[in-house]
Design an enzyme around this catalytic site. Structure first.
Site, PDB file in Angstrom:
ATOM      1  CD  GLU A 242      -2.665  -1.753   0.570  1.00 26.92           C
ATOM      2  OE1 GLU A 242      -1.490  -2.846   0.528  1.00 26.92           O
ATOM      3  OE2 GLU A 242      -3.631  -1.994  -0.030  1.00 26.92           O
TER       4      GLU A 242
ATOM      5  CE1 TYR B 280       0.019   3.869   5.240  1.00 32.60           C
ATOM      6  CE2 TYR B 280      -0.534   1.500   4.561  1.00 32.60           C
ATOM      7  CZ  TYR B 280      -0.906   2.894   5.165  1.00 32.60           C
ATOM      8  OH  TYR B 280      -2.310   3.035   5.128  1.00 32.60           O
TER       9      TYR B 280
ATOM     10  NE  ARG C 154      -2.700  -6.261   2.594  1.00 29.22           N
ATOM     11  CZ  ARG C 154      -3.412  -5.448   3.083  1.00 29.22           C
ATOM     12  NH1 ARG C 154      -3.413  -5.047   4.339  1.00 29.22           N
ATOM     13  NH2 ARG C 154      -4.289  -4.769   2.206  1.00 29.22           N
TER      14      ARG C 154
ATOM     15  CG  HIS D 274      -3.011   4.279   0.917  1.00 30.91           C
ATOM     16  ND1 HIS D 274      -4.231   3.305   0.694  1.00 30.91           N
ATOM     17  CD2 HIS D 274      -2.528   3.871   2.164  1.00 30.91           C
ATOM     18  CE1 HIS D 274      -4.441   2.588   1.588  1.00 30.91           C
ATOM     19  NE2 HIS D 274      -3.289   2.802   2.472  1.00 30.91           N
TER      20      HIS D 274
ATOM     21  CD  GLN E 102     -22.573   5.944   1.046  1.00 28.18           C
ATOM     22  OE1 GLN E 102     -23.039   5.128  -0.158  1.00 28.18           O
ATOM     23  NE2 GLN E 102     -23.586   6.646   1.411  1.00 28.18           N
TER      24      GLN E 102
HETATM   25  P1  NAP Z   1     -27.743  16.722  -3.360  1.00 31.53           P
HETATM   26  O1  NAP Z   1     -26.639  15.709  -3.163  1.00 31.53           O
HETATM   27  O2  NAP Z   1     -28.494  17.499  -2.186  1.00 31.53           O
HETATM   28  O3  NAP Z   1     -27.680  17.491  -4.764  1.00 31.53           O
HETATM   29  C1  NAP Z   1     -28.515  18.317  -5.217  1.00 31.53           C
HETATM   30  C2  NAP Z   1     -28.102  19.037  -6.277  1.00 31.53           C
HETATM   31  O4  NAP Z   1     -29.017  19.770  -6.683  1.00 31.53           O
HETATM   32  C3  NAP Z   1     -26.842  19.978  -6.018  1.00 31.53           C
HETATM   33  O5  NAP Z   1     -25.825  19.795  -6.955  1.00 31.53           O
HETATM   34  C4  NAP Z   1     -27.351  21.332  -6.085  1.00 31.53           C
HETATM   35  O6  NAP Z   1     -26.433  21.992  -6.449  1.00 31.53           O
HETATM   36  C5  NAP Z   1     -28.470  21.297  -6.677  1.00 31.53           C
HETATM   37  N1  NAP Z   1     -29.493  22.077  -6.432  1.00 31.53           N
HETATM   38  C6  NAP Z   1     -30.290  22.078  -5.248  1.00 31.53           C
HETATM   39  N2  NAP Z   1     -31.186  22.974  -5.275  1.00 31.53           N
HETATM   40  C7  NAP Z   1     -31.380  23.502  -6.522  1.00 31.53           C
HETATM   41  C8  NAP Z   1     -32.355  24.173  -7.232  1.00 31.53           C
HETATM   42  N3  NAP Z   1     -33.406  24.973  -6.727  1.00 31.53           N
HETATM   43  N4  NAP Z   1     -32.336  24.466  -8.504  1.00 31.53           N
HETATM   44  C9  NAP Z   1     -31.239  23.902  -9.064  1.00 31.53           C
HETATM   45  N5  NAP Z   1     -30.115  23.048  -8.649  1.00 31.53           N
HETATM   46  C10 NAP Z   1     -30.606  22.689  -7.301  1.00 31.53           C
HETATM   47  O7  NAP Z   1     -29.170  15.665  -3.748  1.00 31.53           O
HETATM   48  P2  NAP Z   1     -29.138  14.465  -4.769  1.00 31.53           P
HETATM   49  O8  NAP Z   1     -28.410  14.347  -5.908  1.00 31.53           O
HETATM   50  O9  NAP Z   1     -30.685  14.250  -4.815  1.00 31.53           O
HETATM   51  O10 NAP Z   1     -28.614  13.334  -4.008  1.00 31.53           O
HETATM   52  C11 NAP Z   1     -28.828  12.957  -2.701  1.00 31.53           C
HETATM   53  C12 NAP Z   1     -29.337  11.467  -2.967  1.00 31.53           C
HETATM   54  O11 NAP Z   1     -28.320  10.681  -3.429  1.00 31.53           O
HETATM   55  C13 NAP Z   1     -29.653  10.802  -1.665  1.00 31.53           C
HETATM   56  O12 NAP Z   1     -30.806  10.114  -1.853  1.00 31.53           O
HETATM   57  C14 NAP Z   1     -28.616   9.729  -1.687  1.00 31.53           C
HETATM   58  O13 NAP Z   1     -28.929   8.222  -1.146  1.00 31.53           O
HETATM   59  C15 NAP Z   1     -28.251   9.494  -3.058  1.00 31.53           C
HETATM   60  N6  NAP Z   1     -26.780   9.354  -3.481  1.00 31.53           N
HETATM   61  C16 NAP Z   1     -25.773   9.344  -2.721  1.00 31.53           C
HETATM   62  C17 NAP Z   1     -24.601   9.128  -3.075  1.00 31.53           C
HETATM   63  C18 NAP Z   1     -23.409   9.456  -2.133  1.00 31.53           C
HETATM   64  O14 NAP Z   1     -22.189   9.337  -2.770  1.00 31.53           O
HETATM   65  N7  NAP Z   1     -23.387   9.482  -0.796  1.00 31.53           N
HETATM   66  C19 NAP Z   1     -24.400   8.622  -4.319  1.00 31.53           C
HETATM   67  C20 NAP Z   1     -25.539   8.623  -5.190  1.00 31.53           C
HETATM   68  C21 NAP Z   1     -26.648   8.944  -4.851  1.00 31.53           C
HETATM   69  P3  NAP Z   1     -26.173  23.707  -6.427  1.00 31.53           P
HETATM   70  O15 NAP Z   1     -27.271  24.114  -5.113  1.00 31.53           O
HETATM   71  O16 NAP Z   1     -25.026  24.181  -6.345  1.00 31.53           O
HETATM   72  O17 NAP Z   1     -26.888  23.993  -7.701  1.00 31.53           O
HETATM   73 FE1  SF4 Z   2     -18.201  -0.282   4.272  1.00 33.30          FE
HETATM   74 FE2  SF4 Z   2     -20.540  -1.467   4.967  1.00 33.30          FE
HETATM   75 FE3  SF4 Z   2     -20.297  -0.194   3.018  1.00 33.30          FE
HETATM   76 FE4  SF4 Z   2     -19.197  -2.639   3.162  1.00 33.30          FE
HETATM   77  S1  SF4 Z   2     -21.436  -2.001   3.053  1.00 33.30           S
HETATM   78  S2  SF4 Z   2     -18.206  -0.686   2.224  1.00 33.30           S
HETATM   79  S3  SF4 Z   2     -18.474  -2.545   5.359  1.00 33.30           S
HETATM   80  S4  SF4 Z   2     -20.003   0.786   4.950  1.00 33.30           S
END
Ligand code: NAP
Ligand code: SF4
Length: 675
Positions: free
Chosen positions: A165, A167, A215, A253, A340
């Site tokens: 990795e 290290y 490792r 990494h 996550q």
């Molecule tokens: P978000 O992450 O809150 O993103 C919303 C986007 O919309 C932002 O880019 C924001 O940017 C824009 N926005 C907000 N208000 C706006 C408006 N009035 N007009 C135009 N643009 C606006 O929400 P999301 O994309 O819906 O993601 C949340 C969901 O994604 C969750 O349900 C989650 O489970 C899922 N998810 C998460 C991940 C992760 O990696 N954690 C990956 C995929 C999906 P600006 O305000 O700068 O324009």
């Molecule tokens: Fe980590 Fe759980 Fe996501 Fe697997 S499912 S990568 S253990 S948070």
């Protein structure tokens, strides 16, 4: 004959025998730094009871300069040894075996005392390391040996010496980081002296009947990394120096190739371990993106390793091995490799846990005990929050009825599962579906329940999720405008030139979806390797492809937009955001931040920039997809409230901002644990 004969076969190490061929690989959970040894012991003991053959702790620093962070845990004092003894005693009482990893971070040490073969700063650390002199090198060797001796005194069954990795030990091996001209640099036999000396000195310190895992970096994935011949040469020398087992590590990494993220194909690197098999007589462990008994069994049956290492799958389900052995593999909570709640937490200095199993690392405080007072519980919405609540409540003995308006369970997971690189979500939905059966949850699909239908239940849980936010952009009702739901749920036709409004998790997902034409590279190893420039250390030192990444052409011309004037995808996961950004950049996706949406016309999207809406221009696109975030779906919750009916509101229906499955599931299980 058990279902997984190779995986469940014992492994005789001469002086001790492992009960099966599975290692729970090292994970840094930040638990050790909390100093609650009862809690740490409980975490490992639960996994020992689950039947894994051997576990490895998170990395313990051999000394101050080798700590990943200031104050990194290690076995320095008698008190440290006594603390670790609490863990090893509990693991042994539970019938398990445990080795302690000794990790010297070298130039990755996030501290002012960092040391390295040469004074070359790593691209992922702000601290330039000091070059070790001969005395300093001797001190490092001694500290490794002392640390191993302390591990033995603390009751560990062995140690794992972290040699991969990127290290310290890995840094000595390659000219990328080792520019020395003394006997520790120059020729490969000089560069590999340190790892060999460390293993030999550790063996001297601990005697013959103690497991030493080394490792070994089997593919560095950096320029001027090790060649295949060097990997083999080192493996043989490490064996001779006294190692019991060779574990393998993939990529430094600082490598710009994903190695454990969910988009990496399963068992993507086992071809390398397979090639190493036979070069040494000691057992070899293969690793990375192995997350089901089937994958593990197939690897071992194929002769691609003597053992498999799985790490995160044991966060997702401590009983992985017991369930596999009992023919209940379909009841194993699957690790979806999202990072996550585990790695992203580690990097944020928070205690790790697991998105699918919030009990991971919380074994002491979060328990699903059988209830003495079974209740009738109605749960509305079968997304992650509702499903998690239903399973825990039912497991505890409550009578649970789950109402879902759609024709399938999973909620937003059903959109995630069709995104290229997120195929693991299929397994998560399958797991939930199976566990609803196992725990006898009554499920009503296609049922949009009303307040009247909820009368008579002891508890009501509203997990109705979210609806898209209305961004109120002029022209958004035109036929060239779609929502992410149209694209991901209804398979609406999308043109060749696309603007995506909103660059959150969903905007990125939609971009991934729309760039991909054929099969997802995550399901095709050759295609994935080509896309990320993974070559072969037989051909190039370090194993990067000579011609660099060769992603497939994008299926569409895409522009991803947001109003904030900051890097797009800034709030994506710490350990995975860069992968999404790099993947889309390789597909030519244009990313525009700091824009105003002036309006939509049949010809495209009009945008401007700056405080005074300057530089108006038309993005000529065929389709505009709205991914502008989400708001809670509270229609039912509001009705219940108006009628004075008490209900628990969880998940996106509770708070939509920054919603992810991690929060939804965590909230669900904690609610259900309290019923
Ligand atoms: P978000 O992450 O809150 O993103 C919303 C986007 O919309 C932002 O880019 C924001 O940017 C824009 N926005 C907000 N208000 C706006 C408006 N009035 N007009 C135009 N643009 C606006 O929400 P999301 O994309 O819906 O993601 C949340 C969901 O994604 C969750 O349900 C989650 O489970 C899922 N998810 C998460 C991940 C992760 O990696 N954690 C990956 C995929 C999906 P600006 O305000 O700068 O324009
Ligand atoms: Fe980590 Fe759980 Fe996501 Fe697997 S499912 S990568 S253990 S948070």
């Amino acid at each position: 004959m058990p279902q997984y004969p190779h995986m469940l076969a014992p492994l005789d190490l001469g002086f001790t025998t492992l009960k099966n061929r599975v290692l729970m690989g090292s994970m840094h959970t930040n638990l050790e730094e909390l100093g609650d040894w009862h809690r740490i012991a409980e975490y490992f003991a639960e996994r020992a009871m689950g039947g894994v053959g051997l576990m490895v702790t998170g990395g313990m620093a051999p000394n101050k300069e080798g700590g990943v962070l200031p104050g990194a845990a290690g076995l320095f004092t008698d008190q440290d040894i006594a603390n670790h003894k609490i863990v090893t005693d509990r693991v042994h009482a539970a019938g398990g075996k445990i080795a302690m990893q000794i990790l010297h971070a070298g130039r990755y040490a996030y501290n002012h005392h960092a040391v390295a073969p040469s004074a070359i700063k790593s691209p992922i650390s702000p601290f330039p390391p000091a070059e070790l002199d001969a005395e300093g090198i001797e001190k490092q060797i001694t500290d490794f040996a002392t640390s191993a001796k302390h591990a033995q005194q603390a009751g560990y069954d062995g140690v794992e010496i972290m040699g991969s990795e990127g290290y310290l030990l890995n840094e000595f091996l390659v000219t990328h980081t080792n520019k020395r001209t003394d006997e520790w640099g120059g020729s490969y036999s000089n560069r590999m002296r340190l790892p060999i000396a460390v293993v030999a000195r550790v063996r001297d310190a601990v005697g013959p009947a103690f497991i030493i895992i080394y490792r070994l970096s089997i593919i560095d994935l950096i320029p001027n990394g090790s060649t295949w011949d060097e990997v083999v040469m080192l493996a043989k020398a490490i064996e001779t120096a006294g190692a019991t087992i060779l574990n393998t590590g993939i990529g430094w990494h600082e490598a710009r190739v994903p190695t454990i993220a969910t988009s990496v194909p399963r068992a993507a690197f086992s071809w390398l371990t397979k090639r190493l098999m036979g070069e040494v007589a000691i057992p070899i462990i293969t690793s990375n993106r192995i997350n089901t008994p089937e994958v593990a069994e197939n690897i071992l049956a194929d002769g691609a390793g003597d053992m498999v290492s799985m790490a995160r799958p044991f966060l997702a389900d401590s009983q992985f091995m017991a369930k596999a052995a009992a023919g209940k593999a379909d009841q194993i909570a699957p690790c979806i490799a999202c990072n996550q709640a585990c790695l992203d937490h580690t990097f944020a200095m928070k205690t790790s846990t697991c998105l699918v199993n919030p009990r991971a690392c919380y074994e002491v405080e979060l328990n699903y005990t059988q209830t003495a007072n079974p209740k009738t519980i109605a749960i509305v919405g079968a997304g992650p929050a509702g499903l998690a609540t239903a399973l825990v409540a039912a497991e505890r003995g409550h009578r649970v009825t789950l109402f879902e308006a759609a024709n399938q369970v999973g909620g937003q997971l059903n959109m995630a599962k069709i995104i290229p690189g997120k195929e693991e979500f299929h397994g998560l939905i399958a797991y939930y579906t199976r566990m609803l059966e196992v725990h006898g949850v009554t499920v009503h699909l296609n049922r949009r329940i009303t307040a009247d239908g909820l009368a008579g239940f002891d508890e009501i849980v509203i997990a109705t999720g979210v609806i898209p936010r209305d961004p109120q952009i002029k022209g958004q009702d035109l036929p060239n405008v779609l929502s992410y739901i149209d694209v991901l749920r209804s398979n609406a036709a999308v043109g060749a030139r696309v603007a995506i409004i909103g660059a959150g998790g969903i905007g990125f997902d939609v971009a991934e979806f729309l760039t991909q034409a054929g099969q997802s590279p995550s399901l095709n190893l050759a295609q994935w390797k080509a896309a990320w420039g993974v070559g072969d250390p037989l051909q190039t030192a370090g194993g990067l492809a000579r011609n660099g990444p060769q992603p497939e052409a994008s299926a569409r011309q895409i522009t991803l937009l947001q109003r904030k004037a900051q890097k797009l995808g800034k709030n994506l996961g710490k350990t995975t955001g860069w992968i999404h950004r790099a993947g889309l950049a390789m597909k030519g996706v244009e990313m525009l931040g700091g824009v105003h949406y002036e309006g939509i016309t049949p010809d495209g999207l009009m945008i401007s920039t700056g405080e005074n809406h300057e530089n108006p221009r038309l993005l000529e696109v065929d389709t505009i997809v709205l991914c502008a975030g989400q708001i809670p779906e509270r229609t039912l919750a509001d009705t219940l409230s108006a009628e004075g009916i008490a209900a628990h509101i969880i998940g996106g229906a509770d708070v939509a901002a920054e919603l992810d499955a991690k929060r939804a599931i965590d909230q669900g299980v904690r609610l259900a644990a309290g019923f």
